[in-house]
Scaffold this active site. Structure first.
Site, PDB file in Angstrom:
ATOM      1  N   TYR A   1      -4.813  27.933  54.140  1.00  0.00           N
ATOM      2  CA  TYR A   1      -5.677  27.330  55.141  1.00  0.00           C
ATOM      3  C   TYR A   1      -6.560  26.253  54.518  1.00  0.00           C
ATOM      4  O   TYR A   1      -6.647  25.119  55.028  1.00  0.00           O
ATOM      5  CB  TYR A   1      -6.537  28.395  55.818  1.00  0.00           C
ATOM      6  CG  TYR A   1      -7.393  27.877  56.944  1.00  0.00           C
ATOM      7  CD1 TYR A   1      -6.820  27.499  58.153  1.00  0.00           C
ATOM      8  CD2 TYR A   1      -8.774  27.766  56.798  1.00  0.00           C
ATOM      9  CE1 TYR A   1      -7.605  27.013  59.196  1.00  0.00           C
ATOM     10  CE2 TYR A   1      -9.564  27.287  57.835  1.00  0.00           C
ATOM     11  CZ  TYR A   1      -8.977  26.913  59.030  1.00  0.00           C
ATOM     12  OH  TYR A   1      -9.757  26.430  60.055  1.00  0.00           O
ATOM     13  N   ALA A   2      -7.199  26.596  53.397  1.00  0.00           N
ATOM     14  CA  ALA A   2      -8.041  25.610  52.711  1.00  0.00           C
ATOM     15  C   ALA A   2      -7.212  24.410  52.279  1.00  0.00           C
ATOM     16  O   ALA A   2      -7.648  23.255  52.403  1.00  0.00           O
ATOM     17  CB  ALA A   2      -8.715  26.258  51.506  1.00  0.00           C
TER      18      ALA A   2
ATOM     19  N   ASN B   1      -6.103  19.526  67.426  1.00  0.00           N
ATOM     20  CA  ASN B   1      -6.944  20.700  67.231  1.00  0.00           C
ATOM     21  C   ASN B   1      -6.143  21.946  66.862  1.00  0.00           C
ATOM     22  O   ASN B   1      -6.696  22.897  66.322  1.00  0.00           O
ATOM     23  CB  ASN B   1      -7.758  20.963  68.500  1.00  0.00           C
ATOM     24  CG  ASN B   1      -8.517  22.261  68.434  1.00  0.00           C
ATOM     25  OD1 ASN B   1      -9.474  22.398  67.685  1.00  0.00           O
ATOM     26  ND2 ASN B   1      -8.089  23.255  69.204  1.00  0.00           N
TER      27      ASN B   1
ATOM     28  N   SER C   1     -11.781  21.534  58.989  1.00  0.00           N
ATOM     29  CA  SER C   1     -12.622  22.708  58.777  1.00  0.00           C
ATOM     30  C   SER C   1     -13.476  22.480  57.543  1.00  0.00           C
ATOM     31  O   SER C   1     -13.110  21.708  56.652  1.00  0.00           O
ATOM     32  CB  SER C   1     -11.749  23.951  58.572  1.00  0.00           C
ATOM     33  OG  SER C   1     -12.510  25.037  58.104  1.00  0.00           O
TER      34      SER C   1
ATOM     35  N   VAL D   1       3.466  22.670  67.834  1.00  0.00           N
ATOM     36  CA  VAL D   1       3.323  21.358  67.196  1.00  0.00           C
ATOM     37  C   VAL D   1       4.012  21.296  65.838  1.00  0.00           C
ATOM     38  O   VAL D   1       4.250  20.207  65.308  1.00  0.00           O
ATOM     39  CB  VAL D   1       1.838  20.971  67.046  1.00  0.00           C
ATOM     40  CG1 VAL D   1       1.174  20.837  68.406  1.00  0.00           C
ATOM     41  CG2 VAL D   1       1.090  21.960  66.159  1.00  0.00           C
TER      42      VAL D   1
ATOM     43  N   LYS E   1      -6.017  22.242  55.421  1.00  0.00           N
ATOM     44  CA  LYS E   1      -7.115  21.485  56.016  1.00  0.00           C
ATOM     45  C   LYS E   1      -7.544  20.341  55.094  1.00  0.00           C
ATOM     46  O   LYS E   1      -7.898  19.255  55.568  1.00  0.00           O
ATOM     47  CB  LYS E   1      -8.293  22.403  56.320  1.00  0.00           C
ATOM     48  CG  LYS E   1      -8.050  23.344  57.497  1.00  0.00           C
ATOM     49  CD  LYS E   1      -7.692  22.600  58.778  1.00  0.00           C
ATOM     50  CE  LYS E   1      -7.685  23.501  59.999  1.00  0.00           C
ATOM     51  NZ  LYS E   1      -7.234  22.795  61.219  1.00  0.00           N
TER      52      LYS E   1
END
Length: 248
Positions: A153-154, A84, A139, A62, A157
């Site tokens: 990641y933080a 997702n 998340s 993606v 998201k």
């Protein structure tokens, strides 16, 4: 509450295991035609076996806009998109000075850029028929902090949550809703199993004590919230972020 998706066309990304597989099963069991996408071909085939004949597998990164634009139009008039695909791409928490440009970008590609590219690909058809549902899976790390300390990641998201709110306002005039599910920690795939083991007994106990229900959830708990957002019952809900985390 009887939720049905008979005749609906659904895309679920990151569907080779965990949340994505549970979400795909939820739609398939309720009558939808489901296109499952992931970079993990073997996992996708297992998902298709579990979902049944109205589900098809598509290997897709993606994070590649060109690949997304090539594949998605072949699905026809998509009714529901579930973004997702995500994760940490095998990374672990490290000090900020140790993070390379590639480490940072690869997490953004799948978690944030991928959600944008997929929404961009389905928007024209949804606008044309003046209807659609886009559900992003972020998340708790996007609302608070990453339990594993992974900065990208933080950040990605949190960016996805911002994208949710922005697209809700942009696409709302065409009766397209855009919402976000923010899961808490769930043992749903090999990565989360490693994270759980790395916590040790003390860390696991501390995590559970910080949850109101004093237990972990399951992928089906996340899928249930997605089913609601995608249903007719959520027709006047958009731009919302719902934490499915057992209570904090």
């Amino acid at each position: 509450m009887n939720i049905s998706f008979d005749g609906r066309i659904v895309i679920v990304t990151g569907a080779a295991h965990g949340f994505g597989r549970a979400i795909a099963q939820g739609f398939a069991s309720r009558g939808a035609t489901v296109h499952v996408c992931d970079i993990n071909a073997a996992g996708l085939e297992e998902t298709v076996k579990l979902c049944g004949p109205n589900t098809s597998a598509h290997v897709l990164d993606v994070g590649s806009r060109a690949d997304v634009q090539k594949l998605v139009p072949a699905f026809g008039d998509v009714d529901i998109l579930v973004n997702n695909a995500g994760g940490v791409r095998g990374q672990v928490g490290r000090p900020i000075e140790e993070i390379s440009e590639g480490d940072w970008q690869t997490i953004f590609d799948v978690n944030l850029s991928g959600a944008f590219f997929m929404a961009q690909a389905v928007a024209p058809a949804m606008k044309k028929k003046r209807a659609g549902r886009i559900i992003n899976i972020s998340s708790g790390a996007g609302i608070g902090i990453s339990l594993t300390g992974i900065q990208a990641y933080a950040s990605a998201k949190a960016g996805q949550i911002g994208l949710t709110r922005q697209l809700a306002h942009e696409l709302g005039p065409w009766n397209i809703t855009v919402n976000n599910v923010a899961p808490g920690f769930v043992r749903s795939n090999p990565t989360t199993e490693k994270q759980w083991e790395a916590m040790g007994e003390e860390g696991q106990t501390r995590l559970l004590q910080n949850i109101a229900l004093k237990r972990l959830g399951s992928p089906d708990d996340i899928a249930a919230m997605v089913m609601f957002f995608a249903s007719d019952y959520a027709g006047w809900i958009s731009g919302q972020i719902v934490s499915v985390d057992g209570g904090k």
